[in-house]
Design an enzyme around this catalytic site. Structure first.
Site, PDB file in Angstrom:
ATOM      1  N   HIS A  38     -78.574  64.496  44.883  1.00  0.00           N
ATOM      2  CA  HIS A  38     -77.211  64.229  45.339  1.00  0.00           C
ATOM      3  C   HIS A  38     -76.349  64.006  44.106  1.00  0.00           C
ATOM      4  CE1 HIS A  38     -78.823  60.212  44.578  1.00  0.00           C
ATOM      5  NE2 HIS A  38     -77.570  59.902  44.267  1.00  0.00           N
ATOM      6  N   HIS A 120     -73.351  63.916  38.193  1.00  0.00           N
ATOM      7  CA  HIS A 120     -74.663  64.430  37.797  1.00  0.00           C
ATOM      8  C   HIS A 120     -75.649  64.353  38.959  1.00  0.00           C
ATOM      9  CE1 HIS A 120     -75.153  60.091  37.410  1.00  0.00           C
ATOM     10  NE2 HIS A 120     -76.466  60.303  37.566  1.00  0.00           N
TER      11      HIS A 120
END
Length: 179
Positions: A38, A120
């Site tokens: 995620h 990220h």
């Protein structure tokens, strides 16, 4: 309970990133399962039921546009010992959304650390040293159209991140005659 706001990745994107990781990097003991991939928008940490209610109401009122992330670089943070996949360049609209989310959190009395936003995907945890460069350069385009409230749940099988609430991100509607 620990929460964060973020973006889920499509199953195909999760599988593509996982396949790239297996081809391009050495094997790691603490590799993050692809199902957990995620992009965190805002880490909330421990919050009260009242803060959660205020946050939800604030996000219900927020107008958000779909976003795109170009995951084209790998990085390593030594203090948390995390290997990650991130963006060389981040769209201004991503930073604008981040700023809006921070404001909603502040209005919900959620205290957040003051740090730069670095979108990220965490690939590996507990990496003791910066690993060698990837054999193949990463190049993934991730489109998201929902913001999610994730809960961080630890169990016998490790940590997982169930989605507890979601908000649609919609393209702005332009009146006829505008381009």
């Amino acid at each position: 309970m620990r929460y964060f706001l973020g973006f889920d990745l499509a199953v195909k994107s999760k599988l593509d990133i996982d396949a790239w990781r297996h081809k391009s990097l050495p094997s790691f003991e603490a590799a993050v399962p692809a199902s957990n991939f995620h992009i965190t928008a805002v880490f909330l940490g421990q919050i009260t039921d009242r803060q959660l209610e205020m946050l939800s109401l604030g996000l219900d009122e927020l107008t958000m546009q779909p976003q795109q992330f170009s995951l084209d670089m790998m990085g390593y943070w030594s203090k948390p010992k995390i290997l990650w996949l991130g963006c060389t360049n981040v769209n201004d609209s991503v930073y604008q959304l981040y700023t809006s989310l921070i404001e909603v959190c502040k209005k919900s009395t959620i205290e957040l650390p003051n740090r730069d936003y670095k979108p990220h995907v965490t690939l590996v945890r507990k990496v003791s040293a910066n690993p060698p460069a990837a054999l193949l350069a990463p190049n993934f385009v991730i489109n998201v159209d929902k913001l999610h409230l994730f809960e961080s749940v630890s169990g016998k099988q490790g940590v997982h991140y169930p989605i507890r609430q979601s908000w649609e991100m919609r393209k702005p509607i332009r009146p006829k005659g505008y381009s």
